[in-house]
Design a protein around this motif. Structure first.
Motif, mmCIF file in Angstrom:
data_model
loop_
_atom_site.group_PDB
_atom_site.id
_atom_site.type_symbol
_atom_site.label_atom_id
_atom_site.label_comp_id
_atom_site.label_asym_id
_atom_site.label_seq_id
_atom_site.Cartn_x
_atom_site.Cartn_y
_atom_site.Cartn_z
ATOM 1 N N GLN A 58 33.520 70.794 95.068
ATOM 2 C CA GLN A 58 31.945 71.221 94.262
ATOM 3 C C GLN A 58 30.806 71.656 95.314
ATOM 4 O O GLN A 58 30.229 72.342 94.771
ATOM 5 C CB GLN A 58 31.515 70.068 93.214
ATOM 6 N N LYS A 59 30.962 71.181 96.443
ATOM 7 C CA LYS A 59 29.829 71.512 97.449
ATOM 8 C C LYS A 59 30.169 72.990 98.232
ATOM 9 O O LYS A 59 29.275 73.445 98.897
ATOM 10 C CB LYS A 59 29.874 70.492 98.688
ATOM 11 N N ALA A 60 31.374 73.477 97.808
ATOM 12 C CA ALA A 60 31.506 74.641 98.691
ATOM 13 C C ALA A 60 30.825 75.806 97.768
ATOM 14 O O ALA A 60 31.013 76.003 96.754
ATOM 15 C CB ALA A 60 33.077 74.863 98.613
ATOM 16 N N HIS A 61 29.962 76.407 98.434
ATOM 17 C CA HIS A 61 29.196 77.574 97.732
ATOM 18 C C HIS A 61 29.747 78.943 98.070
ATOM 19 O O HIS A 61 30.154 79.425 99.173
ATOM 20 C CB HIS A 61 27.883 77.564 98.546
ATOM 21 N N VAL A 62 29.760 79.811 97.100
ATOM 22 C CA VAL A 62 29.813 81.234 97.279
ATOM 23 C C VAL A 62 28.756 81.754 96.702
ATOM 24 O O VAL A 62 28.360 81.583 95.481
ATOM 25 C CB VAL A 62 31.072 81.439 96.496
ATOM 26 N N GLY A 63 27.668 82.548 97.222
ATOM 27 C CA GLY A 63 26.664 83.190 96.969
ATOM 28 C C GLY A 63 25.628 82.137 97.151
ATOM 29 O O GLY A 63 25.329 81.375 98.190
ATOM 30 N N GLY A 64 24.380 82.023 96.341
ATOM 31 C CA GLY A 64 23.303 81.030 96.410
ATOM 32 C C GLY A 64 22.589 81.021 95.219
ATOM 33 O O GLY A 64 22.792 81.948 94.220
ATOM 34 N N GLY A 65 21.350 80.175 95.025
ATOM 35 C CA GLY A 65 20.614 80.166 93.841
ATOM 36 C C GLY A 65 21.424 79.932 92.594
ATOM 37 O O GLY A 65 22.295 78.971 92.743
ATOM 38 N N ASN A 66 20.942 80.245 91.652
ATOM 39 C CA ASN A 66 21.827 80.147 90.152
ATOM 40 C C ASN A 66 23.094 80.704 89.903
ATOM 41 O O ASN A 66 23.755 80.432 89.091
ATOM 42 C CB ASN A 66 20.937 80.770 89.206
ATOM 43 N N SER A 67 23.439 81.664 91.160
ATOM 44 C CA SER A 67 24.789 82.140 91.077
ATOM 45 C C SER A 67 25.896 81.365 91.680
ATOM 46 O O SER A 67 26.982 81.910 91.800
ATOM 47 C CB SER A 67 24.670 83.741 91.636
ATOM 48 N N VAL A 68 25.610 80.069 92.362
ATOM 49 C CA VAL A 68 26.372 79.520 92.940
ATOM 50 C C VAL A 68 27.519 78.954 92.192
ATOM 51 O O VAL A 68 27.568 78.494 91.069
ATOM 52 C CB VAL A 68 25.745 78.281 93.682
ATOM 53 N N ARG A 69 29.037 79.231 92.737
ATOM 54 C CA ARG A 69 29.975 78.913 92.193
ATOM 55 C C ARG A 69 30.452 77.633 92.488
ATOM 56 O O ARG A 69 30.713 77.193 93.579
ATOM 57 C CB ARG A 69 31.039 79.944 92.152
ATOM 58 N N ARG A 70 30.849 76.631 91.526
ATOM 59 C CA ARG A 70 31.294 75.385 91.918
ATOM 60 C C ARG A 70 32.515 75.093 90.933
ATOM 61 O O ARG A 70 32.377 75.529 89.661
ATOM 62 C CB ARG A 70 30.269 74.367 91.629
ATOM 63 N N ILE A 71 33.467 74.595 91.321
ATOM 64 C CA ILE A 71 34.482 74.005 90.499
ATOM 65 C C ILE A 71 34.276 72.759 89.957
ATOM 66 O O ILE A 71 34.064 71.677 90.779
ATOM 67 C CB ILE A 71 35.813 73.834 91.578
ATOM 68 N N LYS A 72 34.047 72.752 88.659
ATOM 69 C CA LYS A 72 33.633 71.552 88.035
ATOM 70 C C LYS A 72 34.905 70.510 87.691
ATOM 71 O O LYS A 72 34.844 69.387 88.059
ATOM 72 C CB LYS A 72 33.091 71.984 86.512
ATOM 73 N N TYR A 73 36.061 71.172 87.318
ATOM 74 C CA TYR A 73 37.153 70.320 87.157
ATOM 75 C C TYR A 73 38.494 71.072 87.029
ATOM 76 O O TYR A 73 38.431 72.370 86.516
ATOM 77 C CB TYR A 73 37.053 69.420 85.808
ATOM 78 N N LEU A 74 39.506 70.301 87.135
ATOM 79 C CA LEU A 74 40.851 71.218 87.140
ATOM 80 C C LEU A 74 41.780 70.595 86.419
ATOM 81 O O LEU A 74 41.704 69.226 85.794
ATOM 82 C CB LEU A 74 41.530 70.839 88.576
ATOM 83 N N SER A 75 42.466 71.204 85.987
ATOM 84 C CA SER A 75 43.562 70.830 84.768
ATOM 85 C C SER A 75 45.054 71.632 84.996
ATOM 86 O O SER A 75 45.212 72.755 85.444
ATOM 87 C CB SER A 75 43.246 71.117 83.384
ATOM 88 N N GLN A 76 46.157 70.893 85.355
ATOM 89 C CA GLN A 76 47.529 71.479 85.165
ATOM 90 C C GLN A 76 47.736 71.898 83.645
ATOM 91 O O GLN A 76 48.110 71.078 82.889
ATOM 92 C CB GLN A 76 48.442 70.440 85.765
ATOM 93 N N VAL A 77 48.182 73.166 83.494
ATOM 94 C CA VAL A 77 48.249 73.809 82.527
ATOM 95 C C VAL A 77 49.837 74.103 82.379
ATOM 96 O O VAL A 77 50.509 74.310 81.186
ATOM 97 C CB VAL A 77 47.563 75.014 81.844
ATOM 98 N N LYS A 78 50.732 74.158 83.355
ATOM 99 C CA LYS A 78 52.189 74.310 83.302
ATOM 100 C C LYS A 78 52.815 73.417 84.569
ATOM 101 O O LYS A 78 52.151 73.639 85.536
ATOM 102 C CB LYS A 78 52.207 76.022 83.496
ATOM 103 N N SER A 79 54.039 73.079 84.259
ATOM 104 C CA SER A 79 54.566 72.612 85.448
ATOM 105 C C SER A 79 55.545 73.233 86.431
ATOM 106 O O SER A 79 55.769 73.029 87.568
ATOM 107 C CB SER A 79 55.326 71.034 84.984
ATOM 108 N N ARG A 80 56.162 74.328 85.549
ATOM 109 C CA ARG A 80 57.019 75.127 86.311
ATOM 110 C C ARG A 80 56.829 76.599 85.968
ATOM 111 O O ARG A 80 57.171 77.071 84.766
ATOM 112 C CB ARG A 80 58.510 74.608 85.534
ATOM 113 N N PRO A 81 56.335 77.234 86.907
ATOM 114 C CA PRO A 81 56.008 76.738 88.208
ATOM 115 C C PRO A 81 54.288 76.271 87.955
ATOM 116 O O PRO A 81 53.936 76.153 87.130
ATOM 117 C CB PRO A 81 55.843 78.023 89.042
ATOM 118 N N PRO A 82 53.959 75.146 89.077
ATOM 119 C CA PRO A 82 52.882 74.676 88.891
ATOM 120 C C PRO A 82 51.602 75.602 88.657
ATOM 121 O O PRO A 82 51.610 76.312 89.573
ATOM 122 C CB PRO A 82 52.879 73.734 90.248
#
Length: 101
Positions: A58-82
């Motif tokens: 979540q600390k990895a920034h792309v851009g700056g200010g209000n446009s910063v992208r952070r991954i909030k959370y992940l979920s596995q939606v399919k196992s085959r293929p992952p």
């Protein structure tokens, strides 16, 4: 093999065996079952997000200010293929390196 492909984990197992004397043949089916179980495994969302937090993605920034992208959370939606979905914040597109991550 394990050193060359660390991302495969236990799926890249080396199974020493001999067709001449039958050594190791008894380990073939249990090894196949282990790889199959790993291939079909689903990672719980809580475990994925604990891993994400540990990496501090979540600390990895792309851009700056209000446009910063952070991954909030992940979920596995399919196992085959992952297959995973990442819920992100910000307005800019994720960089290619983050998408491949």
């Amino acid at each position: 093999l394990k050193q060359a492909t660390p991302e495969l984990g236990d799926a890249a197992m080396v199974l020493p065996l001999s067709a001449i004397d039958g050594a190791g043949v008894d380990k073939i089916v249990p090894s196949i079952q282990k790889v199959y179980d790993t291939w079909n495994a689903r990672i719980p969302t809580a475990k994925l997000n604990a891993w994400l937090k540990e990496l501090k993605v979540q600390k990895a920034h792309v851009g700056g200010g209000n446009s910063v992208r952070r991954i909030k959370y992940l979920s596995q939606v399919k196992s085959r293929p992952p297959t995973f979905v990442a819920f992100v914040s910000g307005k800019t597109k994720l960089g290619d390196s983050v998408e491949r991550f």
